[in-house]
Design a protein around this motif. Structure first.
Motif, PDB file in Angstrom:
ATOM      1  N   LEU A   1      -7.828  -8.978  -4.389  1.00 26.54           N
ATOM      2  CA  LEU A   1      -9.266  -9.058  -4.480  1.00 26.54           C
ATOM      3  C   LEU A   1      -9.840  -7.790  -5.576  1.00 26.54           C
ATOM      4  O   LEU A   1     -10.485  -8.184  -6.361  1.00 26.54           O
ATOM      5  CB  LEU A   1      -9.963  -8.695  -3.144  1.00 26.54           C
ATOM      6  N   LEU A   2      -9.085  -6.798  -5.485  1.00 21.93           N
ATOM      7  CA  LEU A   2      -9.649  -5.539  -6.483  1.00 21.93           C
ATOM      8  C   LEU A   2      -8.835  -5.497  -7.605  1.00 21.93           C
ATOM      9  O   LEU A   2      -9.551  -5.091  -8.504  1.00 21.93           O
ATOM     10  CB  LEU A   2      -9.681  -4.237  -5.461  1.00 21.93           C
ATOM     11  N   TYR A   3      -7.678  -6.153  -7.867  1.00 19.00           N
ATOM     12  CA  TYR A   3      -7.001  -5.559  -8.998  1.00 19.00           C
ATOM     13  C   TYR A   3      -6.398  -7.056  -9.683  1.00 19.00           C
ATOM     14  O   TYR A   3      -5.972  -6.877 -10.776  1.00 19.00           O
ATOM     15  CB  TYR A   3      -5.811  -4.771  -8.650  1.00 19.00           C
TER      16      TYR A   3
ATOM     17  N   ARG B   1      -1.159   1.783 -10.547  1.00 17.55           N
ATOM     18  CA  ARG B   1      -2.104   0.740 -10.983  1.00 17.55           C
ATOM     19  C   ARG B   1      -3.453   1.039 -10.192  1.00 17.55           C
ATOM     20  O   ARG B   1      -4.486   0.724 -10.967  1.00 17.55           O
ATOM     21  CB  ARG B   1      -1.514  -0.684 -10.251  1.00 17.55           C
ATOM     22  N   THR B   2      -3.385   1.840  -9.140  1.00 16.19           N
ATOM     23  CA  THR B   2      -4.763   1.749  -8.389  1.00 16.19           C
ATOM     24  C   THR B   2      -5.495   3.377  -8.880  1.00 16.19           C
ATOM     25  O   THR B   2      -6.775   3.197  -8.983  1.00 16.19           O
ATOM     26  CB  THR B   2      -4.586   1.872  -6.919  1.00 16.19           C
ATOM     27  N   GLY B   3      -4.816   4.195  -9.261  1.00 16.67           N
ATOM     28  CA  GLY B   3      -5.237   5.470  -9.525  1.00 16.67           C
ATOM     29  C   GLY B   3      -5.000   6.336  -8.239  1.00 16.67           C
ATOM     30  O   GLY B   3      -4.852   5.891  -7.092  1.00 16.67           O
TER      31      GLY B   3
ATOM     32  N   PHE C   1      -5.715   5.101  -4.342  1.00 15.32           N
ATOM     33  CA  PHE C   1      -4.287   4.906  -3.656  1.00 15.32           C
ATOM     34  C   PHE C   1      -4.351   5.493  -2.356  1.00 15.32           C
ATOM     35  O   PHE C   1      -3.912   4.945  -1.342  1.00 15.32           O
ATOM     36  CB  PHE C   1      -3.376   5.614  -4.257  1.00 15.32           C
ATOM     37  N   LEU C   2      -4.923   6.743  -2.292  1.00 18.80           N
ATOM     38  CA  LEU C   2      -4.961   7.512  -0.881  1.00 18.80           C
ATOM     39  C   LEU C   2      -6.068   6.932  -0.093  1.00 18.80           C
ATOM     40  O   LEU C   2      -5.702   6.752   1.260  1.00 18.80           O
ATOM     41  CB  LEU C   2      -5.497   8.899  -1.122  1.00 18.80           C
ATOM     42  N   LEU C   3      -7.267   6.569  -0.391  1.00 21.40           N
ATOM     43  CA  LEU C   3      -8.215   5.713   0.252  1.00 21.40           C
ATOM     44  C   LEU C   3      -7.487   4.591   0.884  1.00 21.40           C
ATOM     45  O   LEU C   3      -7.846   4.256   2.058  1.00 21.40           O
ATOM     46  CB  LEU C   3      -9.388   5.852  -0.216  1.00 21.40           C
TER      47      LEU C   3
END
Length: 262
Positions: free
Chosen positions: A240-242, A123-125, A129-131
């Motif tokens: 908040l972001l997705y 979902r995030t990429g 995702f790592l960050l």
């Protein structure tokens, strides 16, 4: 208590970042003194002293984080004084995410990362995702340090990826609340049962919450406070972001799978 073993993934996406994090954690554990596999660390008291030094160098010590100044290391448990080591406490948060305290600690964390990391990564990429994984680990660890700053646990070492992984659980709950998670229930002789994510992860959060007061800060144990902070942080991060983007709908996971009761 429940042990998640798999979640339903209708997508063929390859979670390379999730697998990479698992591989790095396993490799770091295998070459360290805690695994017991490297004969260079010796045995008996020599290995115990090597483990103590290893944790002092690479683990988080809550009292060090508040002023970013390492404690003066001293001899303990019959071990010699460790050699001086240029430790940066703020960076120890990152190194501690890849250090684990035993085989069960490692396997438990990697199981949760394997089960829940893939779809959050999809979902995030990969790079976000790592960050976010690292950021949530920092959030959980610094939050734990603030809680423990004046307690008996202020000088105890903290290792493991559980704070960051708890953040992924919170993000997963917000992104895929209707996903089906297969869990083993020890009280039911490890019977595999499927629960919606909101129930499986809600029970996990409740167990962490109830366990906070059950573990004395004077005795090394599980950092339940870090789990709670990471989980809430991950949930808010995903919300908040997705999940507030106009037109977004959770289409990756069906509300019900074939064969599920209505």
């Amino acid at each position: 208590m429940e042990i998640p073993v798999r979640e339903e993934r209708p997508s063929p996406y390859l979670p390379l970042m999730t697998w990479t994090l698992i591989a790095v954690c396993v490799l770091v554990f295998l070459v360290g003194p805690v695994s017991g596999l490297d004969p260079l660390y010796g045995s008996g008291n020599a290995r115990a002293c090597a483990e103590l030094t290893y944790y002092q160098h690479w683990a988080v010590i809550p009292s060090e984080l508040l002023d970013n100044h390492p404690l003066r290391q001293a001899a303990a448990h019959g071990c010699p004084v460790p050699r001086p080591f240029p430790k940066v406490p703020a960076l120890s948060v990152l190194t501690a995410m890849f250090v684990h305290g035993g085989w069960l600690h490692l396997l438990g964390n990697m199981l949760f990362l394997y089960v829940f990391g893939a779809m959050v990564e999809e979902r995030t990429g990969r790079l976000p995702f790592l960050l976010s994984y690292i950021a949530l680990g920092y959030l959980a660890t610094y939050g734990y340090a603030l809680v423990q700053s004046h307690g008996d646990g202020a000088t105890q070492t903290l290792v493991g990826a559980s704070g960051a992984i708890a953040g992924l659980l919170g993000a997963y709950l917000r992104l895929y609340p209707k996903a089906r998670v297969t869990s083993l229930i020890p009280l039911l002789l490890f019977l595999p049962l499927r629960f919606p994510a909101w129930l499986a992860l809600g029970m996990w959060f409740a167990i962490q919450w109830m366990s906070v007061d059950a573990v004395s800060a004077a005795v090394p144990g599980v950092a339940y406070v870090a789990h709670l902070i990471g989980f809430v942080g991950g949930f808010l991060f995903a919300w908040l972001l997705y999940c507030r983007r106009r037109g977004y709908a959770d289409r990756s996971i069906p509300a019900a799978l074939p064969g599920d009761p209505p």
